[in-house]
Design an enzyme around this catalytic site. Structure first.
Site, PDB file in Angstrom:
ATOM      1  N   TRP A  43       0.832  -1.210   0.000  1.00 32.40           N
ATOM      2  CA  TRP A  43       0.000   0.000   0.000  1.00 32.40           C
ATOM      3  C   TRP A  43       0.865   1.257   0.000  1.00 32.40           C
ATOM      4  O   TRP A  43       0.548   2.227  -0.674  1.00 32.40           O
ATOM      5  CB  TRP A  43      -1.031  -0.019   1.124  1.00 32.40           C
ATOM      6  N   ASP A  47      -1.913   6.804   6.175  1.00 33.66           N
ATOM      7  CA  ASP A  47      -2.987   6.030   5.546  1.00 33.66           C
ATOM      8  C   ASP A  47      -3.446   5.004   6.576  1.00 33.66           C
ATOM      9  O   ASP A  47      -2.865   3.934   6.690  1.00 33.66           O
ATOM     10  CB  ASP A  47      -2.459   5.345   4.279  1.00 33.66           C
ATOM     11  N   LYS A  91     -13.216  -1.222   6.278  1.00 31.06           N
ATOM     12  CA  LYS A  91     -12.670  -2.146   7.278  1.00 31.06           C
ATOM     13  C   LYS A  91     -13.293  -1.849   8.647  1.00 31.06           C
ATOM     14  O   LYS A  91     -14.130  -2.606   9.114  1.00 31.06           O
ATOM     15  CB  LYS A  91     -11.143  -2.046   7.330  1.00 31.06           C
TER      16      LYS A  91
END
Ligand code: PMP
Length: 360
Positions: free
Chosen positions: A102, A172, A196
């Site tokens: 990511w 993030d 999530k």
């Protein structure tokens, strides 16, 4: 129909209570005779929902008044661009910590807007560790430092906050936000896709220090300017109202269940017992250095990858689904966000022990 324990990395499990409430209110939201999806985002009722949602998030995370909270679209992936667009503020370079797939994507996108200084990288050992801060090559003239506190794919997590002095820190937090309390004042920007720990996919939370907004790069699209969204209470255009409503229900659920301190205790316990089960067997393996193992995403491999298909098939039959690991890592990955009950982790551990025993 019975619900399963869903270990998906995202979209992920939502609290059953939240789903029940959404179901009950679906056809007639608050006596309006319409569902929440069918009313104007500018109507009194929806504006009240949006205000309560922000208030609850501010309370949960103890967000200081000097921060704006935005509810946007475009996922965390859009933030990979919005961060440089808004935070460069006349500078031409930014620091990035490279700890997994990511952060790799965030870096690739930032390169479209500025010179990226990769201040550290753990690619040499397949992202199984966090390079020690004394080896980082931070640039004091960088516009900001970006990192990924929880790498969803590798299962690597910072259990501490990097120190960057006066250079704004950008995180993030897609796969770790709301899993525990965090000192928001240490950050310039925190962003997270919802799917999530926040709610369904479709809404993206951005928490940004007020003094950092208002100087986007020239030619920035209106929709990519934090200030436009801040000035319009995240209603510059039509927001994803249903996802916003679901996030509001999740925040309410969190508050009624002890807030982030309570989540942290359970999350830590769930993760620790799963890692203990992995480490305690010679059948399963997790390669991440112990002090940087994620509480949210627990990848593990089986002694023989020829058994993966049987593991997946049998676990599914036992009501434990979506355990297949990311193709870049292989094996399994159990994502155990806030909404995964501890009983789900216990059941997975029992299944794993039983499976290993049966394979000899
Ligand atoms: N960052 C992290 C850490 C993620 O886990 C994900 C999604 N799994 C993303 C970014 C991308 O999020 P989105 O799909 O919302 O753009």
């Amino acid at each position: 129909m019975s619900r399963v324990y869903n270990f998906s990395p995202g979209p992920a499990m939502l609290p059953e209570e939240v789903l029940q409430r959404a179901k009950e209110e679906l056809l007639d939201w608050h006596g309006s005779g319409s569902s929440v999806m069918e009313v104007s985002h500018r109507g009194k009722e929806f504006v009240a929902l949006a205000e309560q949602c922000e208030k609850d998030l501010r309370e949960l995370l103890a967000i200081p008044a000097s921060y704006k909270v935005l509810f946007l679209q475009g996922g965390a992936s859009s933030q990979f661009a919005m961060v440089p667009i808004n935070l460069l503020r006349g500078k031409s370079k930014a620091d990035y910590l490279y700890t997994g797939l990511w952060s790799k994507k965030a870096i690739a996108e930032a390169k479209r807007f500025c010179t990226v200084n990769v201040a550290c990288s753990s690619e040499d050992r397949n992202f199984y560790y966090i390079p020690s801060p004394d080896t980082w090559r931070l640039d004091k003239d960088a516009a900001y430092v970006h990192y990924t506190p929880n790498e969803t794919i590798g299962g690597l997590e910072f259990h501490w906050i990097p120190e960057t002095g006066d250079v704004p820190l950008v995180a993030d937090m897609s796969s770790t936000i709301l899993s525990r309390p965090v000192d928001v004042s240490k950050f310039g920007v925190i962003y997270a896709g919802a799917q999530k720990n926040i709610g369904p996919a479709g809404i993206t939370v951005v928490i940004v220090r007020e003094d950092l907004i208002g100087q986007p790069v020239a030619g920035a699209p209106v929709m990519f300017d934090y200030k436009v969204h801040a000035d319009n209470d995240s209603m510059y255009n039509t927001p994803p109202t249903f996802a916003w409503y679901m996030a509001a229900l999740v925040f309410d659920w969190l508050k009624r269940n002890g807030g982030l301190q309570a989540m942290a205790e359970v999350n830590k316990r769930k993760a620790h017992k799963l890692y203990a089960a992995i480490d305690g067997s010679d059948f399963y393996n997790n390669p991440v250095e112990p002090e940087s193992r994620s509480w949210m995403n627990v990848p593990f491999t089986l002694r023989d990858d020829g058994l993966d298909a049987a593991f997946l098939e049998q676990s599914k039959k036992a009501g434990l689904v979506a355990l297949k690991g990311h193709r870049s890592v292989g094996g399994m990955r159990a994502s155990i966000y806030n909404a995964m009950p501890e009983a789900g982790v216990d059941k997975l551990i029992d299944f794993m022990a039983d499976f290993a025993k049966r394979q000899g």
